[in-house]
Scaffold this motif. Structure first.
Motif, PDB file in Angstrom:
ATOM      1  N   ALA A 425      24.895  78.272  67.304  1.00 43.76           N
ATOM      2  CA  ALA A 425      25.626  78.477  66.050  1.00 43.76           C
ATOM      3  C   ALA A 425      24.812  77.984  64.846  1.00 43.76           C
ATOM      4  CB  ALA A 425      26.973  77.779  66.097  1.00 43.76           C
ATOM      5  N   GLY A 426      23.502  78.241  64.853  1.00 48.37           N
ATOM      6  CA  GLY A 426      22.649  77.875  63.737  1.00 48.37           C
ATOM      7  C   GLY A 426      22.211  76.428  63.719  1.00 48.37           C
ATOM      8  N   GLU A 427      22.688  75.624  64.653  1.00 46.23           N
ATOM      9  CA  GLU A 427      22.293  74.222  64.724  1.00 46.23           C
ATOM     10  C   GLU A 427      21.284  74.049  65.855  1.00 46.23           C
ATOM     11  OE1 GLU A 427      24.690  70.170  63.944  1.00 46.23           O
ATOM     12  OE2 GLU A 427      25.343  71.260  65.721  1.00 46.23           O
ATOM     13  N   LEU A 428      20.259  73.258  65.594  1.00 51.27           N
ATOM     14  CA  LEU A 428      19.167  73.083  66.544  1.00 51.27           C
ATOM     15  C   LEU A 428      19.154  71.655  67.061  1.00 51.27           C
ATOM     16  CD1 LEU A 428      16.460  73.970  67.882  1.00 51.27           C
ATOM     17  CD2 LEU A 428      15.335  73.311  65.734  1.00 51.27           C
ATOM     18  N   LEU A 429      19.140  71.511  68.379  1.00 49.25           N
ATOM     19  CA  LEU A 429      18.983  70.212  69.008  1.00 49.25           C
ATOM     20  C   LEU A 429      17.561  70.130  69.559  1.00 49.25           C
ATOM     21  CD1 LEU A 429      21.268  68.025  71.011  1.00 49.25           C
ATOM     22  CD2 LEU A 429      19.200  68.784  72.173  1.00 49.25           C
ATOM     23  N   VAL A 430      16.849  69.067  69.200  1.00 49.50           N
ATOM     24  CA  VAL A 430      15.466  68.873  69.636  1.00 49.50           C
ATOM     25  C   VAL A 430      15.399  67.587  70.442  1.00 49.50           C
ATOM     26  CG1 VAL A 430      13.079  68.621  68.900  1.00 49.50           C
ATOM     27  CG2 VAL A 430      14.634  70.057  67.581  1.00 49.50           C
ATOM     28  N   GLN A 431      14.714  67.647  71.586  1.00 51.37           N
ATOM     29  CA  GLN A 431      14.662  66.490  72.479  1.00 51.37           C
ATOM     30  C   GLN A 431      13.245  66.285  72.982  1.00 51.37           C
ATOM     31  OE1 GLN A 431      17.404  66.681  75.774  1.00 51.37           O
ATOM     32  NE2 GLN A 431      17.014  64.588  76.419  1.00 51.37           N
ATOM     33  N   SER A 432      12.866  65.014  73.077  1.00 50.56           N
ATOM     34  CA  SER A 432      11.625  64.610  73.733  1.00 50.56           C
ATOM     35  C   SER A 432      11.843  63.208  74.282  1.00 50.56           C
ATOM     36  CB  SER A 432      10.440  64.636  72.759  1.00 50.56           C
ATOM     37  OG  SER A 432      10.505  63.545  71.861  1.00 50.56           O
ATOM     38  N   GLN A 433      10.820  62.647  74.918  1.00 49.31           N
ATOM     39  CA  GLN A 433      10.959  61.289  75.410  1.00 49.31           C
ATOM     40  C   GLN A 433      11.165  60.300  74.268  1.00 49.31           C
ATOM     41  OE1 GLN A 433      11.211  60.103  78.485  1.00 49.31           O
ATOM     42  NE2 GLN A 433      11.045  62.128  79.415  1.00 49.31           N
ATOM     43  N   ALA A 434      10.737  60.669  73.064  1.00 43.85           N
ATOM     44  CA  ALA A 434      10.871  59.772  71.913  1.00 43.85           C
ATOM     45  C   ALA A 434      12.284  59.729  71.360  1.00 43.85           C
ATOM     46  CB  ALA A 434       9.895  60.188  70.821  1.00 43.85           C
ATOM     47  N   GLY A 435      13.133  60.703  71.673  1.00 38.81           N
ATOM     48  CA  GLY A 435      14.490  60.696  71.155  1.00 38.81           C
ATOM     49  C   GLY A 435      15.101  62.083  71.125  1.00 38.81           C
ATOM     50  N   VAL A 436      16.293  62.154  70.515  1.00 37.35           N
ATOM     51  CA  VAL A 436      17.037  63.406  70.384  1.00 37.35           C
ATOM     52  C   VAL A 436      17.477  63.534  68.926  1.00 37.35           C
ATOM     53  CG1 VAL A 436      18.994  64.775  71.200  1.00 37.35           C
ATOM     54  CG2 VAL A 436      17.846  63.194  72.762  1.00 37.35           C
ATOM     55  N   TRP A 437      17.320  64.733  68.361  1.00 34.87           N
ATOM     56  CA  TRP A 437      17.665  64.962  66.961  1.00 34.87           C
ATOM     57  C   TRP A 437      18.482  66.243  66.827  1.00 34.87           C
ATOM     58  CZ3 TRP A 437      12.882  63.823  68.865  1.00 34.87           C
ATOM     59  CH2 TRP A 437      12.299  62.612  68.466  1.00 34.87           C
ATOM     60  N   LEU A 438      19.388  66.230  65.845  1.00 31.56           N
ATOM     61  CA  LEU A 438      20.113  67.428  65.443  1.00 31.56           C
ATOM     62  C   LEU A 438      19.517  67.903  64.126  1.00 31.56           C
ATOM     63  CD1 LEU A 438      23.874  66.658  66.203  1.00 31.56           C
ATOM     64  CD2 LEU A 438      22.323  68.182  67.440  1.00 31.56           C
ATOM     65  N   VAL A 439      19.160  69.185  64.062  1.00 30.51           N
ATOM     66  CA  VAL A 439      18.543  69.766  62.881  1.00 30.51           C
ATOM     67  C   VAL A 439      19.460  70.863  62.358  1.00 30.51           C
ATOM     68  CG1 VAL A 439      16.517  70.939  61.947  1.00 30.51           C
ATOM     69  CG2 VAL A 439      16.254  69.288  63.825  1.00 30.51           C
ATOM     70  N   THR A 440      19.886  70.729  61.110  1.00 22.44           N
ATOM     71  CA  THR A 440      20.745  71.728  60.486  1.00 22.44           C
ATOM     72  C   THR A 440      20.124  72.159  59.160  1.00 22.44           C
ATOM     73  OG1 THR A 440      22.092  69.986  59.473  1.00 22.44           O
ATOM     74  CG2 THR A 440      22.858  70.897  61.570  1.00 22.44           C
ATOM     75  N   PHE A 441      20.430  73.395  58.764  1.00 19.35           N
ATOM     76  CA  PHE A 441      19.954  73.935  57.510  1.00 19.35           C
ATOM     77  C   PHE A 441      21.150  74.262  56.617  1.00 19.35           C
ATOM     78  CE2 PHE A 441      16.709  74.837  60.626  1.00 19.35           C
ATOM     79  CZ  PHE A 441      15.522  74.561  59.953  1.00 19.35           C
TER      80      PHE A 441
END
Length: 447
Positions: A425-441
């Motif tokens: 729904a236009g929202e991006l979740l990004v994950q790596s060993q360093a953490g998890v982020w939610l990216v919205t525009f």
């Protein structure tokens, strides 16, 4: 005057210039030519001309290699940028061949993104598996290190793993999913309007006649709870997005996992057996298909499952598990699954499998960390591009490969090799060993 000799400097200079003037002139001409080519004042006509048709948003200022557009282009690599007065930009690097004609569409670009780290559920825990369900991002947090149990004498014994804590982040805010945690993950819940569907594991009870294996109780399908008998040790419980189906996983004697589907008013039906354990399920929006991510050691396999109109399953990819959370860049588009996976030589490529046949098709080279299908069918990707984490569109208009049209740069993240993401729904979740982020525009320019 040098000792008894007299040097005529004018004559010496004239002799030098007379003898070397053509070499000096040639050197100066070569330097001037090199500077002209480097600065673009002298076009590389020897490469041959190429044609580029650029479609840009109204009001955008377009440049090609830093020069105002339109401009005459020759074969080679070129950077085309469209900049809007509000600061949004889109750009693409294209490689043109002599005599080639390329049509390039530059979208309006995206506003600067809002990047928010997803917090763990409690101190001393880290976010592990994250998935989308029931209108929210569900994040399961696990302890950073298992605490050590001690006996009466204070001696440390076998490490005891701590419980997982599941939190949903969505329109209802942050909500602890205590039902899922209370059943150690062997439960699921889903809202259908005002109705709540729940599926929970109940241990063996004589009244069920379950042979000692227990049952899965489904509440909300009917006025009275329905029970689904088990034939093995339960390992997975997950509703489809529409709540019409429930996927169950059971351990097999060979060490794999047997996945079956239960539906309202119908007997449970086997779907597929996978090696290792199912670690993630990627559902289509309508709930008629899913991708099972199963891990066996450090090997990850993707199994495409079609639940309707008939049951079918096929393994579409397998290889080394490289991304955090066993994420794989994939999306659904018009009756097919699209994903990015390496080929036999380890080069990342875009693949597609129609739900009708489940047979993978190679769609060309593409290195992406997340995929999303826009309403017009265009693919939006998350990619590592020239040392930046960018969001852009994948254009297949060039014969040599897919052109990445960059729409925005995402700041504030370490560019880790295991970084990957999911769009919803236009929202991006990004994950790596360093953490998890939610990216919205912001909505402006997000189309």
């Amino acid at each position: 005057m040098l000792s008894s000799y007299r040097i005529n400097w004018d004559a010496l200079l004239a002799r030098v210039v007379y003898r070397w003037h053509w070499r000096l002139a040639l050197g100066a001409a070569l330097v001037a030519t090199a500077l002209g080519i480097a600065t673009g004042l002298i076009p590389p006509v020897w490469r041959g001309e190429a044609a580029l048709a650029v479609e840009a948003p109204p009001g955008a200022t377009v440049t090609a290699d830093g020069r105002p557009w339109p401009a005459r282009l020759y074969a080679g690599r070129h950077t085309v940028i469209a900049a809007l007065p509000d600061g949004r930009t889109s750009s693409a690097d294209v490689t043109l061949a002599a005599g080639e004609t390329l049509a390039l569409t530059l979208p309006p670009g995206l506003p600067p993104p809002l990047v928010r780290p997803l917090p763990p559920a409690a101190p001393g825990t880290r976010v592990g598996l994250v998935w989308w369900a029931d209108g929210a991002w569900r994040a399961a947090s696990t302890p950073l290190a298992a605490p050590l149990a001690s006996d009466a004498r204070g001696a440390q014994a076998t490490p005891t793993p701590g419980p997982s804590q599941t939190v949903a982040f969505g329109a209802r805010g942050a909500e602890r999913l205590s039902t899922i945690d209370a059943y150690a993950g062997l439960a699921d819940q889903l809202h259908q309007g005002e109705r709540l569907l729940e599926a929970v594991y109940l241990p063996s009870d004589d009244r069920y006649g379950d042979g000692g294996l227990g049952v899965v109780e489904v509440r909300g399908w009917d006025a009275r709870p329905a029970t689904v008998p088990l034939s093995g040790e339960l390992s997975l419980v997950r509703f489809a997005p529409d709540g019409a189906a429930l996927l169950l996983g059971e351990r097999t004697p060979a060490g794999g996992e047997q996945v079956s589907v239960a539906r309202r008013g119908a007997a449970r039906a086997p779907v597929v057996a996978v090696p290792g354990s199912v670690t993630r399920i990627s559902w289509s929006d309508d709930g008629t298909a899913a991708v099972l991510h199963s891990r066996d050691g450090d090997r990850l396999a993707l199994t495409l499952v079609r639940l309707g109109p008939t049951l079918a399953a096929a393994t579409i990819a397998e290889g080394q598990a490289t991304f955090a959370g066993d994420l794989m860049p994939l999306t659904w588009r018009a009756g097919e699954l699209l994903w990015v996976a390496p080929d036999a030589e380890g080069r990342p490529r875009l693949w597609a499998a129609p739900l009708q046949s489940l047979i993978p098709e190679d769609r060309g080279p593409l290195d992406a960390r997340a995929l999303d299908a826009l309403p017009d069918g265009t693919l939006r990707v998350l990619a590592l591009h020239e040392g930046r984490l960018v969001v852009g569109r994948a254009s297949s208009e060039q014969a040599e490969g897919i052109v990445l049209v960059v729409e925005a740069t995402i700041p504030g993240m370490a560019l880790a090799d295991d970084l990957a993401g999911i769009w919803h729904a236009g929202e991006l979740l990004v994950q790596s060993q360093a953490g998890v982020w939610l990216v919205t525009f912001p909505e402006k320019g997000g189309g």
